[in-house]
Design a protein around this motif. Structure first.
Motif, PDB file in Angstrom:
ATOM      1  N   UNK A   7       0.819  -1.213   0.000  1.00 26.45           N
ATOM      2  CA  UNK A   7       0.000   0.000   0.000  1.00 26.45           C
ATOM      3  C   UNK A   7       0.852   1.263   0.000  1.00 26.45           C
ATOM      4  N   UNK A   8       1.821   1.290  -0.885  1.00 27.14           N
ATOM      5  CA  UNK A   8       2.634   2.488  -1.028  1.00 27.14           C
ATOM      6  C   UNK A   8       3.921   2.467  -0.253  1.00 27.14           C
ATOM      7  N   UNK A   9       4.052   1.556   0.686  1.00 30.11           N
ATOM      8  CA  UNK A   9       5.314   1.382   1.385  1.00 30.11           C
ATOM      9  C   UNK A   9       5.542   2.309   2.559  1.00 30.11           C
ATOM     10  N   UNK A  10       6.774   2.278   3.058  1.00 26.96           N
ATOM     11  CA  UNK A  10       7.158   3.103   4.200  1.00 26.96           C
ATOM     12  C   UNK A  10       7.251   4.579   3.807  1.00 26.96           C
ATOM     13  N   UNK A  11       7.297   5.427   4.859  1.00 23.82           N
ATOM     14  CA  UNK A  11       7.267   6.867   4.618  1.00 23.82           C
ATOM     15  C   UNK A  11       8.352   7.604   5.396  1.00 23.82           C
ATOM     16  N   UNK A  12       8.399   7.439   6.711  1.00 24.13           N
ATOM     17  CA  UNK A  12       9.404   8.097   7.550  1.00 24.13           C
ATOM     18  C   UNK A  12      10.334   7.056   8.169  1.00 24.13           C
ATOM     19  N   UNK A  13      11.477   7.523   8.645  1.00 23.28           N
ATOM     20  CA  UNK A  13      12.521   6.627   9.137  1.00 23.28           C
ATOM     21  C   UNK A  13      13.113   7.149  10.442  1.00 23.28           C
ATOM     22  N   UNK A  14      13.431   6.229  11.337  1.00 26.58           N
ATOM     23  CA  UNK A  14      14.212   6.541  12.535  1.00 26.58           C
ATOM     24  C   UNK A  14      14.973   5.279  12.909  1.00 26.58           C
ATOM     25  N   UNK A  15      15.973   5.431  13.769  1.00 23.15           N
ATOM     26  CA  UNK A  15      16.743   4.263  14.182  1.00 23.15           C
ATOM     27  C   UNK A  15      17.480   4.527  15.475  1.00 23.15           C
ATOM     28  N   UNK A  16      17.883   3.463  16.150  1.00 22.00           N
ATOM     29  CA  UNK A  16      18.652   3.589  17.382  1.00 22.00           C
ATOM     30  C   UNK A  16      20.130   3.748  17.050  1.00 22.00           C
ATOM     31  N   UNK A  17      20.836   4.475  17.898  1.00 25.23           N
ATOM     32  CA  UNK A  17      22.246   4.778  17.624  1.00 25.23           C
ATOM     33  C   UNK A  17      23.147   3.557  17.744  1.00 25.23           C
ATOM     34  N   UNK A  18      22.652   2.462  18.354  1.00 24.17           N
ATOM     35  CA  UNK A  18      23.436   1.230  18.410  1.00 24.17           C
ATOM     36  C   UNK A  18      23.193   0.352  17.184  1.00 24.17           C
TER      37      UNK A  18
END
Length: 427
Positions: A340-351
């Motif tokens: 359905x259009x896929x991902x939009x925003x991104x975040x991640x942990x520093x490890x």
């Protein structure tokens, strides 16, 4: 003596005045409590705080305190606990995902709200969820928090202001707010024509960068020395600069984008300043004509995360989904894609343990870094009517706390726009 027993001795006008003010007047009542609220024999003075609810207070008052309005619930699909930090009729949103959200001590989140009649900055306690107004007047909501020092920087007209956020929050909690000027330091004044539209604080907290449009089709990045207040031009590019962000882990580096409001010819750019002041500027992740990159963020000192859009048929012919890039080596890691259009925003942990992505209908997923097969649905329905990015419902713009424990995001689940928080893992 009951108030009603005095009606025969008072004129109608005097009676009306007493009922409106709730005052007890010497001679009539045998006592003098100018600020009390005694009506029909009951003193409501101890409840004077209850009228300061999130729907009633409209005063634009620096340092004012709002009661908690948080609401905790279990996601109907995943069963996981979510805390709506705001639930009022006002528009509330987190700071954009490229900037720090938490004060350095982790005790407060700074966010934006129009609860005082315009978009301003506020801080919410992680413990009590009580809210403090940290801006007023013409301050706006574009604040950049310190990385290590509990301060916040913002522009007011042509002046760069440093706000002593730690002192303000302590005094507000104690009810001892002083004049606004006691908490502010003017770092310097910039030329009027520059009009900053982006801001990034260097990791060493000795310099602050801002971007500005010089003319149509040309933008510059300037550096403000926080000790002297001097402003220096460091870079000019032939396009509009957007989303300027400093590397949170290494001094002298920043990332920014070619801002078009849509698909840029080459979205991500990286600038670095060496010890001699020499600036290196280069693109990150060279794009093809059928690549639409968006929402880039730093993950750690050497890695960025970003999304390659897949919401159009032509974009699904090539690579799309969430990626991370080693900005030193160029190594690329794929983190998966949704339907359905896929991902939009991104975040991640520093490890580099977890990646978080959302979809257009407001579902948010946790992904094991580099292992899309290990993807967990965290929470759902935060854009209830949306199947594309082109709607008025809140954009998640999610962020992860520096300690990796909390996920912060915007939501339209309860109202038009709230900020919500939930544990990133079950640990």
């Amino acid at each position: 003596m009951k108030l009603t027993s005095l009606t025969t001795n008072l004129t109608a006008c005097t009676m009306k005045k007493i009922m409106v003010t709730g005052s007890i007047i010497t001679g009539l009542f045998g006592a003098h409590f100018v600020h009390s609220q005694t009506i029909a024999g009951t003193d409501y003075s101890s409840r004077s705080h209850v009228d300061k609810t999130f729907d009633m207070v409209g005063a634009n008052a620096f340092g004012q305190h709002f009661p908690a309005e948080s609401f905790t619930f279990q996601d109907e699909v995943t069963g996981k606990t979510v805390i709506a930090l705001t639930t009022s009729r006002h528009h509330n949103s987190k700071i954009y995902q490229t900037h720090p959200q938490w004060t350095p001590d982790g005790k407060h989140i700074v966010f934006r709200s129009d609860r005082s009649g315009k978009g301003l900055a506020y801080a919410i306690s992680m413990d009590s969820h009580e809210i403090t107004q940290i801006a007023s007047g013409e301050d706006g909501s574009s604040f950049h928090l310190g990385w290590e020092t509990n301060v916040a920087y913002h522009f007011r007209n042509d002046s760069l202001i440093k706000l002593d956020l730690e002192a303000l929050l302590e005094d507000s909690k104690a009810g001892t707010i002083g004049p606004k000027a006691e908490y502010e330091t003017t770092i310097g004044t910039i030329p009027t024509q520059l009009q900053p539209n982006g801001m990034a604080l260097d990791r060493d907290e000795e310099s602050l960068y801002f971007s500005t449009r010089v003319e149509e089709g040309t933008s510059c990045i300037y550096e403000v020395d926080l000790a002297s207040g001097n402003t220096t031009e460091i870079l000019t590019v032939p396009f509009r600069i957007g989303h300027l962000q400093a590397n949170p882990y290494k001094s002298g580096e920043m990332m920014y984008c070619w801002e078009t409001g849509g698909d840029a010819p080459q979205r991500m750019w990286f600038a670095s300043i060496d010890e001699d002041g020499q600036v290196t500027n280069r693109p990150l992740y060279d794009e093809s004509d059928e690549t639409w990159v968006t929402h880039e963020v730093f993950l750690d000192q050497d890695h960025i995360g970003f999304n390659v859009m897949g919401h159009l048929d032509r974009l699904q012919q090539g690579d799309n989904g969430i990626y991370s890039l080693n900005i030193r080596t160029g190594d690329l890691t794929f983190h998966g894609q949704q339907d359905w259009g896929g991902y939009w925003h991104t975040a991640g942990t520093s490890d580099l343990k977890w990646i978080v992505g959302d979809t257009f209908n407001g579902d948010i997923y946790r992904i094991a870094y580099g292992n899309p097969a290990k993807t967990t649905l965290l929470t759902t329905g935060h854009r209830l009517t949306s199947k594309s990015p082109f709607s008025r419902e809140a954009h998640s713009h999610h962020s992860i706390s520096p300690d990796g424990q909390w996920l912060l995001f915007n939501s339209s689940l309860l109202t038009d726009s709230d900020i919500m928080i939930m544990p990133l893992t079950d640990e």
